[in-house]
Design a protein around this motif. Structure first.
Motif, PDB file in Angstrom:
ATOM      1  N   TYR A   1      24.530  50.596   8.183  1.00  0.00           N
ATOM      2  CA  TYR A   1      25.822  51.228   7.630  1.00  0.00           C
ATOM      3  C   TYR A   1      25.890  52.596   7.524  1.00  0.00           C
ATOM      4  O   TYR A   1      25.069  53.289   7.159  1.00  0.00           O
ATOM      5  CB  TYR A   1      26.194  50.388   6.419  1.00  0.00           C
ATOM      6  N   VAL A   2      26.989  53.100   7.727  1.00  0.00           N
ATOM      7  CA  VAL A   2      27.663  54.403   7.507  1.00  0.00           C
ATOM      8  C   VAL A   2      28.076  54.595   6.180  1.00  0.00           C
ATOM      9  O   VAL A   2      29.184  53.793   5.976  1.00  0.00           O
ATOM     10  CB  VAL A   2      28.334  54.906   8.909  1.00  0.00           C
ATOM     11  N   LEU A   3      27.838  55.388   5.651  1.00  0.00           N
ATOM     12  CA  LEU A   3      28.520  55.716   4.108  1.00  0.00           C
ATOM     13  C   LEU A   3      29.309  56.794   4.399  1.00  0.00           C
ATOM     14  O   LEU A   3      29.013  57.910   4.448  1.00  0.00           O
ATOM     15  CB  LEU A   3      27.295  56.011   3.133  1.00  0.00           C
TER      16      LEU A   3
ATOM     17  N   HIS B   1      21.751  51.378   3.952  1.00  0.00           N
ATOM     18  CA  HIS B   1      21.348  52.339   5.205  1.00  0.00           C
ATOM     19  C   HIS B   1      20.511  51.547   6.205  1.00  0.00           C
ATOM     20  O   HIS B   1      20.358  51.545   7.439  1.00  0.00           O
ATOM     21  CB  HIS B   1      20.558  53.636   4.886  1.00  0.00           C
ATOM     22  N   GLU B   2      19.721  50.632   5.474  1.00  0.00           N
ATOM     23  CA  GLU B   2      18.732  49.791   6.269  1.00  0.00           C
ATOM     24  C   GLU B   2      19.310  48.674   7.099  1.00  0.00           C
ATOM     25  O   GLU B   2      18.551  48.468   8.077  1.00  0.00           O
ATOM     26  CB  GLU B   2      17.555  49.403   5.388  1.00  0.00           C
TER      27      GLU B   2
ATOM     28  N   SER C   1      31.101  50.496   7.860  1.00  0.00           N
ATOM     29  CA  SER C   1      30.882  51.575   7.104  1.00  0.00           C
ATOM     30  C   SER C   1      31.487  51.513   5.677  1.00  0.00           C
ATOM     31  O   SER C   1      32.186  50.319   5.555  1.00  0.00           O
ATOM     32  CB  SER C   1      31.849  52.655   7.787  1.00  0.00           C
TER      33      SER C   1
ATOM     34  N   THR D   1      22.350  52.092  -1.793  1.00  0.00           N
ATOM     35  CA  THR D   1      22.622  52.999  -0.697  1.00  0.00           C
ATOM     36  C   THR D   1      21.408  52.629   0.294  1.00  0.00           C
ATOM     37  O   THR D   1      21.542  52.770   1.711  1.00  0.00           O
ATOM     38  CB  THR D   1      22.676  54.431  -1.075  1.00  0.00           C
ATOM     39  N   THR D   2      20.259  52.607  -0.170  1.00  0.00           N
ATOM     40  CA  THR D   2      19.198  52.091   0.687  1.00  0.00           C
ATOM     41  C   THR D   2      19.338  50.929   1.384  1.00  0.00           C
ATOM     42  O   THR D   2      19.072  51.024   2.792  1.00  0.00           O
ATOM     43  CB  THR D   2      17.726  52.218  -0.241  1.00  0.00           C
TER      44      THR D   2
END
Length: 261
Positions: A103-105, A99-100, A85, A95-96
Motif C-alpha cells: 500500500y501507498v500511504l 507497507h508490507e 492507497s 503503517t508497517t
C-alpha cells in the motif's frame, strides 16, 4: 489436535506483568507443536515489538505467532483493493503492515482513511481524515475499543476517535478487529486451522467470546481480566468453559474443555 487463539492483555499479561501460568502454557504449546496465535486489538506495535515486550515479562512467543488488528486490517484491504492507497492515523504496527502488502500511504485522494491506535492523536491529522472521508475515501478502523489502559488511567482509543470522525462526516467506519469475527478468521487463515478444532481464550465476553462464537470456535473465558462470573451471566450467550486463569490449562492443553477422562 486443538489450535489456539489467545487474547494477550488480560489472558497472558497485565500491562507489563506476566499472568501466572501463561509462560508454562505457551512453552507447552510450543513444545508439542500445537498451532497457536496470540491476538491483540492494539495496532500500535509490530509483532517484533510485541515479542520483545512479552519477552521482558518472561513470555517467549514467536514473532509469527502474534496476530494484531493491524495485520488483520492489512489482510482485509489486500483482499478488497490490492495495491491501494491509504491515509493512516496510527503507529508503526499499522503503517508497517500496510507497507508490507504494497500500500501507498498518502494524504492526497487515498482509497481509504485507516484509523488505528496511537498515544499522540493529532487534531491536524483527524481534521485531514474528516476532509478525506467527506471527499469519498472509504473509512476503516482497526478496532472499536473506546479506551485503552495506561499507568495513569484510561486513554481515548480508536473507537472514540472513530466516533468523532463519524459524527463530523456522517460516515460510519468498518471495524476490522474484535468483536468482528473477521479478526478470528484472518488469524485462522494465518494458522491454516479450521474453526471446528480451534479454541478462543479471552477475558472479555463482549469481544473475545462474542467474536469466537460468531466465527464458529469453541470459547473459554478466563477471569484474570475484564469479565467476571457475575457479569458473564448478563450476556445472552455463554462460553464453553469458564476458568480462573490459563494456569488451569497447563498439562491439559490436549483437553482444554475438560471433556476427557
Amino acid at each position: 489436535m486443538w489450535a489456539y487463539l489467545m487474547d494477550m492483555d488480560g489472558v497472558l499479561v497485565h500491562e507489563e506483568h506476566l499472568i501466572p501460568g501463561a509462560d508454562q502454557l505457551v512453552a507447552e504449546l510450543t513444545a508439542s507443536g500445537t498451532p497457536f496465535r496470540v491476538l491483540t486489538n492494539n495496532s500500535i506495535y509490530t509483532p517484533r515489538d510485541l515479542r520483545a515486550r512479552l519477552l521482558r515479562t518472561g513470555l517467549d512467543v514467536p514473532e509469527e505467532a502474534i496476530w494484531t488488528s493491524a495485520l488483520a486490517t492489512a489482510r482485509f484491504l489486500q483482499t478488497q483493493r490490492p495495491g491501494g492507497s491509504a491515509f493512516v492515523i496510527g503507529e508503526a504496527g499499522l503503517t508497517t503492515a500496510l507497507h508490507e502488502i504494497g500500500y501507498v500511504l498518502t494524504d492526497r485522494d487515498p482509497d481509504y482513511v485507516v484509523l488505528g491506535e496511537t498515544r499522540t492523536y493529532s487534531f491536524t491529522a483527524i481534521t485531514r481524515a474528516i476532509r478525506l472521508v467527506e471527499e469519498g475515501a472509504r473509512f476503516i478502523a482497526t478496532n472499536p475499543d473506546a479506551t485503552g489502559p495506561s499507568r495513569e488511567g484510561s486513554l481515548p482509543a480508536t473507537g472514540s476517535v472513530a466516533a468523532l470522525i463519524e459524527r463530523a462526516t456522517g460516515r460510519s467506519p468498518y471495524f476490522v478487529g474484535k468483536p468482528n469475527p473477521l479478526m478470528m478468521r484472518s488469524a485462522l487463515n494465518s494458522l491454516g486451522a479450521h474453526s471446528e478444532t480451534t479454541l478462543m481464550i479471552g477475558d472479555r465476553m463482549d469481544t473475545d467470546v462474542r467474536s469466537g462464537l460468531e466465527a464458529g470456535l469453541k470459547t473459554i473465558l478466563v477471569l484474570t481480566g475484564i469479565s467476571t462470573r457475575d457479569t458473564a451471566e448478563l450476556y445472552p450467550y455463554r462460553p464453553n468453559r469458564v476458568i480462573d486463569s490459563v494456569a488451569e490449562l497447563v498439562g491439559r492443553s490436549h483437553d482444554p474443555l475438560g471433556e476427557g477422562a
